[in-house]
Write a protein that holds these residues in place. Structure first.
Motif, PDB file in Angstrom:
ATOM      1  N   PRO A   3       0.822  -1.218   0.000  1.00  0.00           N
ATOM      2  CA  PRO A   3       0.000   0.000   0.000  1.00  0.00           C
ATOM      3  C   PRO A   3       0.855   1.266   0.000  1.00  0.00           C
ATOM      4  O   PRO A   3       1.983   1.267   0.497  1.00  0.00           O
ATOM      5  N   SER A   4       0.299   2.327  -0.507  1.00  0.00           N
ATOM      6  CA  SER A   4       0.982   3.617  -0.562  1.00  0.00           C
ATOM      7  C   SER A   4       1.419   4.052   0.830  1.00  0.00           C
ATOM      8  O   SER A   4       0.663   3.962   1.795  1.00  0.00           O
ATOM      9  N   GLY A   5       2.659   4.504   0.928  1.00  0.00           N
ATOM     10  CA  GLY A   5       3.185   5.024   2.179  1.00  0.00           C
ATOM     11  C   GLY A   5       3.748   3.982   3.130  1.00  0.00           C
ATOM     12  O   GLY A   5       4.289   4.334   4.164  1.00  0.00           O
ATOM     13  N   TRP A   6       3.602   2.708   2.796  1.00  0.00           N
ATOM     14  CA  TRP A   6       4.122   1.659   3.677  1.00  0.00           C
ATOM     15  C   TRP A   6       5.617   1.524   3.468  1.00  0.00           C
ATOM     16  O   TRP A   6       6.101   1.413   2.344  1.00  0.00           O
ATOM     17  N   TRP A   7       6.372   1.515   4.576  1.00  0.00           N
ATOM     18  CA  TRP A   7       7.807   1.275   4.508  1.00  0.00           C
ATOM     19  C   TRP A   7       8.005  -0.210   4.276  1.00  0.00           C
ATOM     20  O   TRP A   7       7.303  -1.048   4.856  1.00  0.00           O
ATOM     21  N   HIS A   8       8.951  -0.558   3.412  1.00  0.00           N
ATOM     22  CA  HIS A   8       9.215  -1.979   3.153  1.00  0.00           C
ATOM     23  C   HIS A   8      10.663  -2.183   2.735  1.00  0.00           C
ATOM     24  O   HIS A   8      11.316  -1.259   2.252  1.00  0.00           O
ATOM     25  N   THR A   9      11.136  -3.369   2.972  1.00  0.00           N
ATOM     26  CA  THR A   9      12.451  -3.770   2.493  1.00  0.00           C
ATOM     27  C   THR A   9      12.344  -5.198   1.997  1.00  0.00           C
ATOM     28  O   THR A   9      11.498  -5.962   2.452  1.00  0.00           O
ATOM     29  N   VAL A  10      13.176  -5.523   1.019  1.00  0.00           N
ATOM     30  CA  VAL A  10      13.101  -6.825   0.360  1.00  0.00           C
ATOM     31  C   VAL A  10      14.497  -7.421   0.267  1.00  0.00           C
ATOM     32  O   VAL A  10      15.456  -6.736  -0.078  1.00  0.00           O
ATOM     33  N   LEU A  11      14.578  -8.712   0.571  1.00  0.00           N
ATOM     34  CA  LEU A  11      15.831  -9.445   0.451  1.00  0.00           C
ATOM     35  C   LEU A  11      15.628 -10.557  -0.565  1.00  0.00           C
ATOM     36  O   LEU A  11      14.742 -11.398  -0.402  1.00  0.00           O
ATOM     37  N   ASN A  12      16.411 -10.539  -1.626  1.00  0.00           N
ATOM     38  CA  ASN A  12      16.330 -11.617  -2.615  1.00  0.00           C
ATOM     39  C   ASN A  12      16.979 -12.864  -2.034  1.00  0.00           C
ATOM     40  O   ASN A  12      18.157 -12.858  -1.702  1.00  0.00           O
ATOM     41  N   ILE A  13      16.193 -13.932  -1.933  1.00  0.00           N
ATOM     42  CA  ILE A  13      16.696 -15.196  -1.406  1.00  0.00           C
ATOM     43  C   ILE A  13      17.317 -16.018  -2.535  1.00  0.00           C
ATOM     44  O   ILE A  13      18.300 -16.723  -2.345  1.00  0.00           O
ATOM     45  N   ASP A  14      16.728 -15.928  -3.709  1.00  0.00           N
ATOM     46  CA  ASP A  14      17.219 -16.608  -4.913  1.00  0.00           C
ATOM     47  C   ASP A  14      17.443 -15.548  -5.984  1.00  0.00           C
ATOM     48  O   ASP A  14      17.152 -14.370  -5.784  1.00  0.00           O
ATOM     49  N   HIS A  15      17.919 -15.960  -7.141  1.00  0.00           N
ATOM     50  CA  HIS A  15      17.983 -15.048  -8.284  1.00  0.00           C
ATOM     51  C   HIS A  15      16.553 -14.679  -8.648  1.00  0.00           C
ATOM     52  O   HIS A  15      15.692 -15.553  -8.760  1.00  0.00           O
ATOM     53  N   THR A  16      16.309 -13.393  -8.814  1.00  0.00           N
ATOM     54  CA  THR A  16      14.942 -12.947  -9.075  1.00  0.00           C
ATOM     55  C   THR A  16      14.902 -11.848 -10.113  1.00  0.00           C
ATOM     56  O   THR A  16      15.906 -11.199 -10.401  1.00  0.00           O
ATOM     57  N   ILE A  17      13.710 -11.657 -10.631  1.00  0.00           N
ATOM     58  CA  ILE A  17      13.400 -10.525 -11.497  1.00  0.00           C
ATOM     59  C   ILE A  17      12.173  -9.858 -10.896  1.00  0.00           C
ATOM     60  O   ILE A  17      11.235 -10.539 -10.478  1.00  0.00           O
ATOM     61  N   ALA A  18      12.173  -8.547 -10.845  1.00  0.00           N
ATOM     62  CA  ALA A  18      11.034  -7.828 -10.281  1.00  0.00           C
ATOM     63  C   ALA A  18      10.426  -6.916 -11.327  1.00  0.00           C
ATOM     64  O   ALA A  18      11.134  -6.303 -12.130  1.00  0.00           O
ATOM     65  N   VAL A  19       9.123  -6.829 -11.302  1.00  0.00           N
ATOM     66  CA  VAL A  19       8.383  -5.860 -12.105  1.00  0.00           C
ATOM     67  C   VAL A  19       7.594  -5.027 -11.108  1.00  0.00           C
ATOM     68  O   VAL A  19       6.803  -5.563 -10.332  1.00  0.00           O
ATOM     69  N   THR A  20       7.854  -3.733 -11.096  1.00  0.00           N
ATOM     70  CA  THR A  20       7.174  -2.875 -10.132  1.00  0.00           C
ATOM     71  C   THR A  20       6.314  -1.857 -10.853  1.00  0.00           C
ATOM     72  O   THR A  20       6.564  -1.520 -12.013  1.00  0.00           O
ATOM     73  N   GLN A  21       5.329  -1.378 -10.147  1.00  0.00           N
ATOM     74  CA  GLN A  21       4.434  -0.368 -10.692  1.00  0.00           C
ATOM     75  C   GLN A  21       4.023   0.559  -9.567  1.00  0.00           C
ATOM     76  O   GLN A  21       3.577   0.106  -8.518  1.00  0.00           O
ATOM     77  N   ASN A  22       4.212   1.840  -9.762  1.00  0.00           N
ATOM     78  CA  ASN A  22       3.715   2.836  -8.824  1.00  0.00           C
ATOM     79  C   ASN A  22       2.438   3.410  -9.417  1.00  0.00           C
ATOM     80  O   ASN A  22       2.383   3.695 -10.616  1.00  0.00           O
ATOM     81  N   PHE A  23       1.420   3.580  -8.587  1.00  0.00           N
ATOM     82  CA  PHE A  23       0.113   3.983  -9.075  1.00  0.00           C
ATOM     83  C   PHE A  23      -0.252   5.361  -8.558  1.00  0.00           C
ATOM     84  O   PHE A  23      -0.158   5.632  -7.363  1.00  0.00           O
ATOM     85  N   ALA A  24      -0.653   6.215  -9.457  1.00  0.00           N
ATOM     86  CA  ALA A  24      -1.171   7.524  -9.094  1.00  0.00           C
ATOM     87  C   ALA A  24      -2.493   7.715  -9.812  1.00  0.00           C
ATOM     88  O   ALA A  24      -2.617   7.419 -11.003  1.00  0.00           O
ATOM     89  N   SER A  25      -3.485   8.177  -9.067  1.00  0.00           N
ATOM     90  CA  SER A  25      -4.802   8.448  -9.648  1.00  0.00           C
ATOM     91  C   SER A  25      -5.240   9.830  -9.195  1.00  0.00           C
ATOM     92  O   SER A  25      -4.553  10.498  -8.417  1.00  0.00           O
ATOM     93  N   ALA A  26      -6.408  10.232  -9.632  1.00  0.00           N
ATOM     94  CA  ALA A  26      -6.938  11.529  -9.202  1.00  0.00           C
ATOM     95  C   ALA A  26      -7.109  11.568  -7.686  1.00  0.00           C
ATOM     96  O   ALA A  26      -6.949  12.617  -7.060  1.00  0.00           O
ATOM     97  N   ALA A  27      -7.387  10.420  -7.088  1.00  0.00           N
ATOM     98  CA  ALA A  27      -7.622  10.364  -5.643  1.00  0.00           C
ATOM     99  C   ALA A  27      -6.353  10.579  -4.824  1.00  0.00           C
ATOM    100  O   ALA A  27      -6.420  11.114  -3.725  1.00  0.00           O
ATOM    101  N   ASN A  28      -5.195  10.150  -5.339  1.00  0.00           N
ATOM    102  CA  ASN A  28      -3.969  10.265  -4.532  1.00  0.00           C
ATOM    103  C   ASN A  28      -2.883  11.086  -5.220  1.00  0.00           C
ATOM    104  O   ASN A  28      -1.760  11.125  -4.752  1.00  0.00           O
ATOM    105  N   PHE A  29      -3.217  11.763  -6.313  1.00  0.00           N
ATOM    106  CA  PHE A  29      -2.192  12.458  -7.096  1.00  0.00           C
ATOM    107  C   PHE A  29      -1.429  13.500  -6.283  1.00  0.00           C
ATOM    108  O   PHE A  29      -0.206  13.575  -6.362  1.00  0.00           O
ATOM    109  N   ASP A  30      -2.134  14.310  -5.485  1.00  0.00           N
ATOM    110  CA  ASP A  30      -1.447  15.360  -4.722  1.00  0.00           C
ATOM    111  C   ASP A  30      -0.409  14.767  -3.773  1.00  0.00           C
ATOM    112  O   ASP A  30       0.720  15.257  -3.681  1.00  0.00           O
ATOM    113  N   ALA A  31      -0.770  13.699  -3.081  1.00  0.00           N
ATOM    114  CA  ALA A  31       0.162  13.052  -2.141  1.00  0.00           C
ATOM    115  C   ALA A  31       1.343  12.440  -2.894  1.00  0.00           C
ATOM    116  O   ALA A  31       2.493  12.551  -2.456  1.00  0.00           O
TER     117      ALA A  31
END
Length: 96
Positions: A61-89
């Motif tokens: 969720p938006s604003g949640w602090w997180h950290t990630v540790l790759n345990i194996d070889h990995t590939i990540a696809v990320t997406q950040n979402f902005a809409s009219a509801a949260n655009f200002d933030a």
């Protein structure tokens, strides 16, 4: 596989980013900070922890602090979402 630790926005930065050896690398955080926070007396300061396996999706969720540790070889696809509801933030956060 990836190991995740997440905290809601109400948890202070000083809690999720305590000073420890190893700097800001995920492996250092999981080695030094995670064991202490996982046993925190204040349950709100304990991380939500998960292991993500191939083919699984994890929503942060938006604003949640997180950290990630790759345990194996990995590939990540990320997406950040902005809409009219949260655009200002989102815009304020991106400008920092």
């Amino acid at each position: 596989r990836k190991r995740w630790a997440l905290f809601p926005p109400c948890v202070p930065k000083e809690v999720v980013q305590p000073k420890h050896e190893g700097g800001r690398e995920a492996i250092a955080w999981f080695t030094h900070a995670f064991p202490i926070l996982a046993a925190a007396a204040d349950e709100a300061h304990r991380p939500i922890s998960a292991v993500q396996r191939p083919g699984e999706v994890l929503f942060v969720p938006s604003g949640w602090w997180h950290t990630v540790l790759n345990i194996d070889h990995t590939i990540a696809v990320t997406q950040n979402f902005a809409s009219a509801a949260n655009f200002d933030a989102v815009w304020l956060r991106l400008r920092k």
